[in-house]
Motif scaffolding. Structure first.
Motif: not given
Length: 157
Positions: A64-79
């Motif tokens: 947000h306005s170039d300041t890190p705010v986090g996000g997601f760490e995910a694992e693909l379980l099904e494709l």
């Protein structure tokens, strides 16, 4: 008598997108396309990494306005190409490694319709996030509404 906490509601969203299922499927897995849509509201997607295989990592960095705010760490379980993607979806803060992680399950289902693709997302197992950060949990539905609006533009045929 003790009562168990009420589970946080499952978030479910449905949209019809004017693009074929193959394009919508790719939009969930292509880092360049993800950068155009997977950040709600005023957030921006600064970086995306996708290891496109079952068991592969899916990582999102938001700012947000170039300041890190986090996000997601995910694992693909099904494709299932052009039909279904399932993620172990982990919410993380700006200090990805040291901060808490709130795991959930996100399932994306795609179905061809005459107008393009019927997209259904189901985001569940949100109880840990809701217990630790109730205000953030209450924003999940609105966050998905925001990013799905952006997705519709990103894949517009």
């Amino acid at each position: 008598m003790t009562s168990s906490p009420t589970p946080f509601p499952t978030v479910r969203r449905e949209r019809t997108l004017s693009a074929p299922p193959a394009a919508v499927y790719r939009a969930w897995l292509d880092p360049e396309v993800l950068q155009r849509w997977l950040a709600p509201g005023a957030l921006e997607l600064a970086r995306a990494e996708v290891d496109e295989r079952v068991g592969g990592r899916f990582r999102i960095w938001q700012t947000h306005s170039d300041t890190p705010v986090g996000g997601f760490e995910a694992e693909l379980l099904e494709l299932v190409p052009n039909e279904r993607i399932a993620f172990r979806w982990g919410f993380v803060g700006p200090d990805r490694d040291a901060g808490p992680r709130f795991d959930s399950l996100l399932t994306v289902t795609l179905r061809p319709v005459p107008e393009g693709t019927r997209l259904v997302i189901v985001h569940e197992r949100l109880d840990a996030l809701a217990a630790a950060m109730p205000d953030a949990a209450q924003q999940i539905g609105g966050g998905w509404d925001s990013v799905l609006d952006r997705l519709a533009v990103a894949v517009k045929a």
